[in-house]
Write a protein that holds these residues in place. Structure first.
Motif, PDB file in Angstrom:
ATOM      1  N   PRO A 103     -48.550 -38.899  -2.908  1.00  0.00           N
ATOM      2  CA  PRO A 103     -49.658 -39.988  -2.281  1.00  0.00           C
ATOM      3  C   PRO A 103     -50.921 -39.346  -1.904  1.00  0.00           C
ATOM      4  CG  PRO A 103     -47.705 -39.568  -0.575  1.00  0.00           C
ATOM      5  CD  PRO A 103     -47.440 -38.834  -1.916  1.00  0.00           C
ATOM      6  N   VAL A 104     -51.940 -39.828  -2.287  1.00  0.00           N
ATOM      7  CA  VAL A 104     -53.209 -39.413  -1.800  1.00  0.00           C
ATOM      8  C   VAL A 104     -54.064 -40.320  -0.893  1.00  0.00           C
ATOM      9  CG1 VAL A 104     -55.734 -38.770  -2.655  1.00  0.00           C
ATOM     10  CG2 VAL A 104     -53.573 -38.315  -4.193  1.00  0.00           C
ATOM     11  N   LEU A 105     -54.442 -39.637   0.133  1.00  0.00           N
ATOM     12  CA  LEU A 105     -55.168 -40.482   1.298  1.00  0.00           C
ATOM     13  C   LEU A 105     -56.534 -39.935   1.587  1.00  0.00           C
ATOM     14  CD1 LEU A 105     -52.363 -41.394   3.788  1.00  0.00           C
ATOM     15  CD2 LEU A 105     -53.290 -42.936   2.166  1.00  0.00           C
ATOM     16  N   ALA A 106     -57.529 -40.734   2.283  1.00  0.00           N
ATOM     17  CA  ALA A 106     -58.896 -40.017   2.646  1.00  0.00           C
ATOM     18  C   ALA A 106     -58.510 -39.632   4.019  1.00  0.00           C
ATOM     19  CB  ALA A 106     -59.573 -41.183   2.724  1.00  0.00           C
ATOM     20  N   TRP A 107     -59.197 -38.318   4.165  1.00  0.00           N
ATOM     21  CA  TRP A 107     -59.258 -37.459   5.189  1.00  0.00           C
ATOM     22  C   TRP A 107     -59.680 -38.444   6.686  1.00  0.00           C
ATOM     23  CZ3 TRP A 107     -57.552 -32.941   7.328  1.00  0.00           C
ATOM     24  CH2 TRP A 107     -58.169 -32.469   8.508  1.00  0.00           C
ATOM     25  N   GLN A 108     -60.656 -39.070   6.245  1.00  0.00           N
ATOM     26  CA  GLN A 108     -61.172 -40.011   7.613  1.00  0.00           C
ATOM     27  C   GLN A 108     -60.263 -41.012   7.946  1.00  0.00           C
ATOM     28  OE1 GLN A 108     -62.544 -39.318   4.673  1.00  0.00           O
ATOM     29  NE2 GLN A 108     -64.424 -38.270   5.033  1.00  0.00           N
ATOM     30  N   ASP A 109     -59.221 -41.433   7.081  1.00  0.00           N
ATOM     31  CA  ASP A 109     -58.487 -42.625   7.375  1.00  0.00           C
ATOM     32  C   ASP A 109     -57.177 -42.395   8.356  1.00  0.00           C
ATOM     33  OD1 ASP A 109     -57.199 -45.185   7.482  1.00  0.00           O
ATOM     34  OD2 ASP A 109     -57.214 -45.376   5.243  1.00  0.00           O
ATOM     35  N   THR A 110     -57.408 -42.144   9.364  1.00  0.00           N
ATOM     36  CA  THR A 110     -56.493 -41.905  10.429  1.00  0.00           C
ATOM     37  C   THR A 110     -55.469 -42.719  10.621  1.00  0.00           C
ATOM     38  OG1 THR A 110     -58.179 -40.817  11.594  1.00  0.00           O
ATOM     39  CG2 THR A 110     -55.810 -41.066  12.870  1.00  0.00           C
ATOM     40  N   ALA A 111     -55.524 -44.152  10.572  1.00  0.00           N
ATOM     41  CA  ALA A 111     -54.465 -45.111  10.598  1.00  0.00           C
ATOM     42  C   ALA A 111     -53.716 -45.027   9.293  1.00  0.00           C
ATOM     43  CB  ALA A 111     -55.223 -46.680  10.633  1.00  0.00           C
ATOM     44  N   ALA A 112     -54.054 -44.732   8.091  1.00  0.00           N
ATOM     45  CA  ALA A 112     -53.229 -44.694   7.135  1.00  0.00           C
ATOM     46  C   ALA A 112     -52.538 -43.353   7.250  1.00  0.00           C
ATOM     47  CB  ALA A 112     -54.051 -44.649   5.763  1.00  0.00           C
ATOM     48  N   ILE A 113     -53.077 -42.482   7.570  1.00  0.00           N
ATOM     49  CA  ILE A 113     -52.418 -41.104   7.631  1.00  0.00           C
ATOM     50  C   ILE A 113     -51.182 -41.193   8.820  1.00  0.00           C
ATOM     51  CG2 ILE A 113     -52.337 -38.783   8.123  1.00  0.00           C
ATOM     52  CD1 ILE A 113     -55.190 -38.909   7.328  1.00  0.00           C
ATOM     53  N   ALA A 114     -51.522 -41.848   9.847  1.00  0.00           N
ATOM     54  CA  ALA A 114     -50.385 -42.116  10.782  1.00  0.00           C
ATOM     55  C   ALA A 114     -49.406 -42.949  10.485  1.00  0.00           C
ATOM     56  CB  ALA A 114     -51.120 -42.873  12.127  1.00  0.00           C
ATOM     57  N   GLN A 115     -49.715 -44.140   9.520  1.00  0.00           N
ATOM     58  CA  GLN A 115     -48.740 -44.969   8.815  1.00  0.00           C
ATOM     59  C   GLN A 115     -47.581 -44.239   7.659  1.00  0.00           C
ATOM     60  OE1 GLN A 115     -48.421 -48.062  10.073  1.00  0.00           O
ATOM     61  NE2 GLN A 115     -46.385 -48.080   9.077  1.00  0.00           N
ATOM     62  N   TRP A 116     -48.453 -43.186   7.305  1.00  0.00           N
ATOM     63  CA  TRP A 116     -47.478 -42.496   6.346  1.00  0.00           C
ATOM     64  C   TRP A 116     -46.572 -41.573   7.075  1.00  0.00           C
ATOM     65  CZ3 TRP A 116     -47.065 -37.306   5.742  1.00  0.00           C
ATOM     66  CH2 TRP A 116     -46.333 -36.740   4.693  1.00  0.00           C
ATOM     67  N   VAL A 117     -47.198 -40.969   8.006  1.00  0.00           N
ATOM     68  CA  VAL A 117     -46.057 -39.882   8.973  1.00  0.00           C
ATOM     69  C   VAL A 117     -44.960 -40.753   9.332  1.00  0.00           C
ATOM     70  CG1 VAL A 117     -46.141 -38.674  11.221  1.00  0.00           C
ATOM     71  CG2 VAL A 117     -48.058 -38.550   9.757  1.00  0.00           C
ATOM     72  N   LYS A 118     -45.205 -42.051   9.733  1.00  0.00           N
ATOM     73  CA  LYS A 118     -44.066 -42.515  10.350  1.00  0.00           C
ATOM     74  C   LYS A 118     -43.140 -42.985   9.252  1.00  0.00           C
ATOM     75  CE  LYS A 118     -46.519 -45.983  12.568  1.00  0.00           C
ATOM     76  NZ  LYS A 118     -46.847 -46.997  13.553  1.00  0.00           N
ATOM     77  N   GLY A 119     -43.672 -43.304   8.054  1.00  0.00           N
ATOM     78  CA  GLY A 119     -42.718 -43.584   6.752  1.00  0.00           C
ATOM     79  C   GLY A 119     -42.092 -42.238   6.605  1.00  0.00           C
ATOM     80  N   TYR A 120     -42.563 -41.085   6.301  1.00  0.00           N
ATOM     81  CA  TYR A 120     -42.041 -39.937   6.065  1.00  0.00           C
ATOM     82  C   TYR A 120     -41.125 -39.564   6.875  1.00  0.00           C
ATOM     83  CZ  TYR A 120     -41.669 -34.795   5.511  1.00  0.00           C
ATOM     84  OH  TYR A 120     -41.208 -33.617   5.217  1.00  0.00           O
ATOM     85  N   LEU A 121     -41.282 -39.888   8.478  1.00  0.00           N
ATOM     86  CA  LEU A 121     -39.721 -39.438   9.205  1.00  0.00           C
ATOM     87  C   LEU A 121     -38.891 -40.569   9.160  1.00  0.00           C
ATOM     88  CD1 LEU A 121     -42.067 -38.718  12.634  1.00  0.00           C
ATOM     89  CD2 LEU A 121     -41.161 -37.032  11.071  1.00  0.00           C
ATOM     90  N   ALA A 122     -39.080 -41.774   8.818  1.00  0.00           N
ATOM     91  CA  ALA A 122     -38.186 -42.674   8.379  1.00  0.00           C
ATOM     92  C   ALA A 122     -37.212 -42.140   7.230  1.00  0.00           C
ATOM     93  CB  ALA A 122     -38.638 -43.893   8.451  1.00  0.00           C
ATOM     94  N   SER A 123     -38.162 -41.670   6.249  1.00  0.00           N
ATOM     95  CA  SER A 123     -37.497 -41.533   4.917  1.00  0.00           C
ATOM     96  C   SER A 123     -36.346 -40.138   5.258  1.00  0.00           C
ATOM     97  CB  SER A 123     -38.342 -41.085   3.890  1.00  0.00           C
ATOM     98  OG  SER A 123     -39.025 -39.918   4.159  1.00  0.00           O
ATOM     99  N   ARG A 124     -36.533 -39.355   6.323  1.00  0.00           N
ATOM    100  CA  ARG A 124     -35.894 -38.307   6.531  1.00  0.00           C
ATOM    101  C   ARG A 124     -34.681 -38.360   7.367  1.00  0.00           C
ATOM    102  NH1 ARG A 124     -37.331 -33.345   5.095  1.00  0.00           N
ATOM    103  NH2 ARG A 124     -36.398 -32.331   7.223  1.00  0.00           N
ATOM    104  N   ARG A 125     -34.494 -39.595   7.734  1.00  0.00           N
ATOM    105  CA  ARG A 125     -33.257 -40.106   8.677  1.00  0.00           C
ATOM    106  C   ARG A 125     -31.926 -39.395   7.967  1.00  0.00           C
ATOM    107  NH1 ARG A 125     -31.949 -46.243   9.914  1.00  0.00           N
ATOM    108  NH2 ARG A 125     -31.418 -46.304   7.678  1.00  0.00           N
ATOM    109  N   ALA A 126     -31.381 -38.873   8.794  1.00  0.00           N
ATOM    110  CA  ALA A 126     -29.989 -38.164   8.468  1.00  0.00           C
ATOM    111  C   ALA A 126     -28.837 -39.153   7.841  1.00  0.00           C
ATOM    112  CB  ALA A 126     -29.490 -37.266   9.638  1.00  0.00           C
TER     113      ALA A 126
END
Length: 380
Positions: A160-183
């Motif tokens: 995935p590619v996001l804009a550096w300035q789009d903090t909200a989108a990056i934060a949402q991606w982080v939450k999704g990334y952590l959810a995808s790594r659920r054991a």
């Protein structure tokens, strides 16, 4: 020296099980991103790992030079420990266990996964060896394009590619990334007790038309990828055909024997632990536990209706619980409830508290059978 048997090693990176290194842009911008994400993700315990470009800390220098090994400070809103030594890689992992994730300045440290920034001010062409597991690309501006050398390095992977300035989108991606790594969730039926108060093996009692260990395992199988019956070595022969046994490799520790033995075998799994002496347990209560699971906590558990403490034997233990339980054991504590009380957990109120009733004596077992018989009569 004789060789020792290898045991499975947990998949933990440089700092943490969930870590992301940001590289491809100057340190100041990485720090700005870290600050913005901390503000955008207040529900997460975020650690930012960086190197301090200043040589020392002037307000601590005099005490350190006077021979102090360290200074522990309760700063009211936070706690601080300054010491003269260097943290080893092992100590870092232990110290940061309670964090939800670690954002790393990739200009100074490596991490198991990376966020690559496309920024002409700091090209990545000479740092491709550090891009071992790129999970996200950030473009410093709309005008920049993903360079050919980076596309070739990614070997056609869709990142995935996001804009550096789009903090909200990056934060949402982080939450999704952590959810995808659920054991993955494995089930563990605890049957290793000696059943001294019951006078016979509780795992073999028949409340529901089959031995209790099988009934409990079948309940867990509705929610878990794999289910194991935890037992002592001498009980392995009693594990029925079609069920997996998991013998204790930690012994004489009560329920902790089974929990630690399970983590030793599969350290990257989360374990839904259920004792075999809960004959009134039903699928609805396990569903509540699984549906409200927080994989970023050490555990998700119920508050016991009997004493209001966490109930360790109806609990989802996450992988981060393994080293914590070992630490408690090293300090002489073998009660898993002690670990729950003193760590960050998700504590639930059971919708059906009667499902958590134990049967440890012949009298309690008889009462359970009578209650189940009445339920059957009401249904029919």
């Amino acid at each position: 020296m004789p060789k020792h048997d290898k045991i499975p090693r947990p998949q933990i990176g440089t700092f943490h099980r969930h870590e992301l290194a940001v590289l491809g842009t100057p340190c100041g911008k990485i720090e700005q991103l870290a600050s913005a994400l901390v503000q955008a993700l207040p529900e997460l315990k975020t650690v930012y790992a960086d190197a301090d470009h200043q040589a020392g800390d002037n307000d601590r220098t005099a005490a350190m030079q006077a021979g102090s090994w360290g200074i522990f400070s309760d700063k009211i809103s936070f706690t601080r420990l300054d010491f003269t030594g260097q943290l080893t890689d092992f100590q870092k992992k232990v110290l940061l266990l309670d964090a939800d994730w670690v954002l790393v300045n990739g200009n100074h440290f490596e991490a198991a996964a990376q966020i690559a920034v496309i920024d002409p001010a700091k090209p990545l062409e000479k740092k491709l060896h550090k891009l071992t597991n790129v999970q996200l690309l950030l473009k410093s501006s709309d005008a920049v394009a993903i360079p050919d050398y980076l596309s070739a390095h990614l070997e056609g992977r869709s990142v995935p590619v996001l804009a550096w300035q789009d903090t909200a989108a990056i934060a949402q991606w982080v939450k999704g990334y952590l959810a995808s790594r659920r054991a993955p969730l494995y089930g563990l039926v605890l049957t290793g007790g000696k059943s001294e108060r019951m006078g016979q093996d509780k795992a073999q009692l028949n409340y529901h038309g089959k031995p209790q260990q099988q009934h409990t395992a079948d309940l867990l199988a509705q929610h878990c990828e794999r289910v194991f019956i935890s037992c002592r070595f001498e009980q392995m022969a009693a594990v029925p055909v079609g069920y997996e046994g998991l013998p204790d490799t930690f012994t004489d520790l009560g329920p902790l024997s089974g929990i630690l033995s399970a983590f030793r075998q599969y350290p990257d799994a989360a374990w839904l632990v259920l004792a075999c002496d809960l004959p009134l347990m039903q699928a609805a209560t396990l569903a509540q536990l699984v549906n409200e699971r927080n994989p970023l906590k050490m555990a998700t558990t119920f508050q016991s209706p009997h004493d209001n403490f966490p109930e360790p034997l109806v609990t989802i233990w996450e992988p981060k619980a393994y080293p914590i339980l070992l630490q408690f054991l090293s300090m002489g504590y073998q009660c898993p409830r002690k670990a729950l009380i003193n760590n960050d957990i998700k504590l639930l109120q059971p919708v059906f508290p009667e499902h958590l009733a134990n049967a440890n004596t012949p009298e309690e077992a008889a009462a359970v059978l009578q209650a189940l018989h009445k339920q059957t009569e009401q249904i029919t």
